[in-house]
Enzyme design. Structure first.
Site, short mmCIF file in Angstrom:
data_model
loop_
_atom_site.label_atom_id
_atom_site.label_comp_id
_atom_site.label_asym_id
_atom_site.label_seq_id
_atom_site.Cartn_x
_atom_site.Cartn_y
_atom_site.Cartn_z
N HIS A 248 18.95 -7.82 58.03
CA HIS A 248 18.91 -9.24 58.43
C HIS A 248 18.59 -9.31 59.91
CE1 HIS A 248 20.13 -13.45 58.94
NE2 HIS A 248 19.87 -13.53 57.65
N GLU A 321 20.56 -11.93 49.45
CA GLU A 321 19.67 -11.87 48.30
C GLU A 321 20.12 -10.86 47.23
OE1 GLU A 321 18.13 -14.38 48.37
OE2 GLU A 321 16.25 -14.37 49.49
N1 ACO Z 1 15.04 -1.47 54.18
C1 ACO Z 1 14.64 -0.45 54.96
N2 ACO Z 1 14.50 -0.55 56.29
C2 ACO Z 1 14.77 -1.72 56.86
C3 ACO Z 1 15.21 -2.82 56.13
C4 ACO Z 1 15.34 -2.66 54.73
N3 ACO Z 1 15.73 -3.66 53.96
N4 ACO Z 1 15.42 -3.87 56.95
C5 ACO Z 1 15.10 -3.44 58.18
N5 ACO Z 1 14.71 -2.15 58.12
C6 ACO Z 1 14.28 -1.29 59.22
C7 ACO Z 1 12.83 -1.57 59.58
O1 ACO Z 1 11.94 -0.77 58.87
C8 ACO Z 1 12.83 -1.24 61.03
O2 ACO Z 1 12.91 0.17 61.18
P1 ACO Z 1 12.07 0.93 62.30
O3 ACO Z 1 12.59 0.39 63.59
O4 ACO Z 1 12.38 2.36 62.05
O5 ACO Z 1 10.65 0.53 62.06
C9 ACO Z 1 14.16 -1.79 61.51
O6 ACO Z 1 15.03 -1.66 60.40
C10 ACO Z 1 14.04 -3.26 61.92
O7 ACO Z 1 15.24 -3.86 61.73
P2 ACO Z 1 15.48 -5.39 62.11
O8 ACO Z 1 14.88 -5.69 63.47
O9 ACO Z 1 16.90 -5.70 61.90
O10 ACO Z 1 14.71 -6.11 60.99
P3 ACO Z 1 13.89 -7.41 61.11
O11 ACO Z 1 14.63 -8.43 61.85
O12 ACO Z 1 12.51 -7.09 61.55
O13 ACO Z 1 13.80 -7.81 59.58
C11 ACO Z 1 14.36 -8.52 57.46
C12 ACO Z 1 14.79 -8.53 58.92
C13 ACO Z 1 12.95 -9.11 57.37
C14 ACO Z 1 15.31 -9.40 56.67
C15 ACO Z 1 14.39 -7.06 56.97
O14 ACO Z 1 15.69 -6.53 57.06
C16 ACO Z 1 13.84 -6.91 55.56
O15 ACO Z 1 12.62 -6.83 55.39
N6 ACO Z 1 14.74 -6.86 54.52
C17 ACO Z 1 14.29 -6.74 53.15
C18 ACO Z 1 13.86 -8.11 52.63
C19 ACO Z 1 15.06 -9.02 52.39
O16 ACO Z 1 16.06 -8.63 51.84
N7 ACO Z 1 14.88 -10.29 52.85
C20 ACO Z 1 15.90 -11.33 52.70
C21 ACO Z 1 16.58 -11.60 53.99
S1 ACO Z 1 17.84 -12.83 53.85
C22 ACO Z 1 17.00 -14.29 53.84
O17 ACO Z 1 16.00 -14.47 54.46
C23 ACO Z 1 17.51 -15.33 53.02
#
Ligand code: ACO
Length: 380
Positions: A248, A321
């Site tokens: 998140h 989710e």
């Molecule tokens: N699985 C694996 N790796 C992840 C995940 C995940 N679900 N979420 C973040 N990361 C990793 C990224 O790959 C990145 O790694 P890196 O730095 O090695 O490239 C790092 O964590 C980035 O983390 P954040 O800055 O916290 O993530 P960001 O704010 O960019 O993204 C998001 C948040 C879009 C929700 C992300 O966690 C994601 O894509 N989750 C999966 C989709 C999901 O469940 N969405 C629903 C969110 S809740 C809502 O909107 C209602």
């Protein structure tokens, strides 16, 4: 000036509506903790809380419930005759198109139709896709119970309606998330509530926002057995995929909405098991739900262990989710419509934020830094 592409460090609005505390894992809705609301009050009660002072609301929750029921009937009368798009397009795209035909405006009657539309249209779209006729709303029911009745053409049990109410309450508002920010940007141009809601719905549709719960079920189906979780998750991360239902932008600990929904699921499984009238089918439904929940909990444990091991620099935890997917599945909502269901609840937050933005009266208009080529010197 520093550029912040995800606007993480930017405070773009002041709001009385909700606060997301990412360090403490706490969601406050107008002075109420989520845990005080989810499982304890209806969706209509939360609408009353969110919209208080922002629209000309009636004085009581019962009156709002009656107004919303009347709005469901009005919206049902506007179902477009074209059924073909329901079969051709994903439900969220049909929902967007159908809401777009509602008139724009900023007043309470416009807001009521927009609050009613996602539930009425989603139930109708799903019935048409299944080859059935849409079912008209029932004025005596609350929004959650009526949605399930319109979907199934049969009354839902009280505990199923309560589970859906918990879901709608849990997702009703959540700070300045991508779709709510979109709603505020559009509202700030004074385009009207319908325009704000359509824009917000378009932002919600993306897999990084409201499009995640369907893929959560795909993941559980692909894993199938708890002992297969480790290999499946490691392979997905090797392919640089994100695990749906985890991570998140704001929460650095567990999303409190995940716990609210897990509690709703457990209550649903227990009530299902104790259901008097259909003991045998109730028990087998409850057993299937308990097994699904057990698989999900072991996948969740394994995913968190691997994410913490492989990405120790990032505090990744379960988000809303993950258990949304299980709860909606247990209520018989097809996974292709999970994003529409998110809109059924979140539309309350979008409208409240759009109205709050209008009060502020300031057009949202940030700046960008130009990094393109300089214009060629004019020919002499
Ligand atoms: N699985 C694996 N790796 C992840 C995940 C995940 N679900 N979420 C973040 N990361 C990793 C990224 O790959 C990145 O790694 P890196 O730095 O090695 O490239 C790092 O964590 C980035 O983390 P954040 O800055 O916290 O993530 P960001 O704010 O960019 O993204 C998001 C948040 C879009 C929700 C992300 O966690 C994601 O894509 N989750 C999966 C989709 C999901 O469940 N969405 C629903 C969110 S809740 C809502 O909107 C209602």
């Amino acid at each position: 000036m520093q550029v912040d592409p995800g606007l993480e460090g930017v405070i773009a609005a002041e709001t009385v509506l909700s606060e997301v505390d990412g360090q403490a894992g706490r969601l406050t809705i107008r002075g109420h903790l989520l845990e005080e609301l989810a499982g304890h009050c209806s969706f209509e009660a939360v609408l009353q809380i969110l919209l208080d002072g922002l629209l000309e609301l009636p004085g009581s929750e019962a009156a709002l419930q009656a107004d919303l029921a009347r709005a469901r009937a009005q919206v049902f009368a506007l179902l477009p005759p074209d059924r073909d798009s329901c079969r051709r397009l994903p439900p969220i795209e049909v929902l967007r198109a159908w809401i777009a035909q509602l008139p724009d405006g900023d007043d309470y009657p416009t807001a009521l139709q927009l609050l009613a539309a996602p539930a009425v249209f989603t139930a109708a779209i799903l019935r048409i896709r299944a080859g059935d006729e849409p079912v008209a709303p029932e004025p005596c029911l609350r929004h959650a119970a009526d949605f399930l009745r319109m979907l199934r053409n049969a009354p839902a049990s009280d505990y199923e309606a309560a589970a859906l109410d918990s879901y709608l309450v849990t997702v009703a508002d959540h700070g300045l998330n991508a779709s709510t920010f979109t709603a505020r940007v559009v509202a700030s141009t004074r385009a009207g509530l319908t325009s704000a809601v359509i824009a917000a719905l378009s932002a919600l549709k993306g897999p990084l926002h409201g499009g995640a719960p369907g893929p959560v079920l795909d993941m559980l189906d692909a894993i199938g057995q708890p002992e297969r979780a480790r290999l499946w998750i490691e392979a997905a991360l090797q392919r640089n995929e994100r695990l749906m239902g985890f991570g998140h932008r704001i929460y650095r600990v567990r999303d409190p909405r995940a716990d609210a929904l897990r509690a709703a699921l457990r209550a649903l499984a227990t009530s299902c098991a104790h259901s008097d009238n259909t003991v045998s089918s109730g028990q087998s439904k409850s057993r299937a739900l308990s097994e699904r929940l057990a698989l999900a909990e072991s996948v969740e444990r394994e995913a968190l262990r691997i994410l913490h091991r492989d990405k120790p620099q990032r505090a990744l935890d379960t988000n809303v989710e993950f258990y949304t997917a299980l709860l909606l599945e247990a209520l018989g909502v097809p996974r292709e419509a999970f994003t529409c269901m998110f809109a059924v609840g979140r539309v309350g937050g979008w409208i409240a934020h759009a109205r709050e933005q209008l009060r502020c009266g300031r057009l949202i208009r940030p700046q960008s830094r130009y990094i393109g080529p300089a214009p060629a010197p004019a020919a002499a």
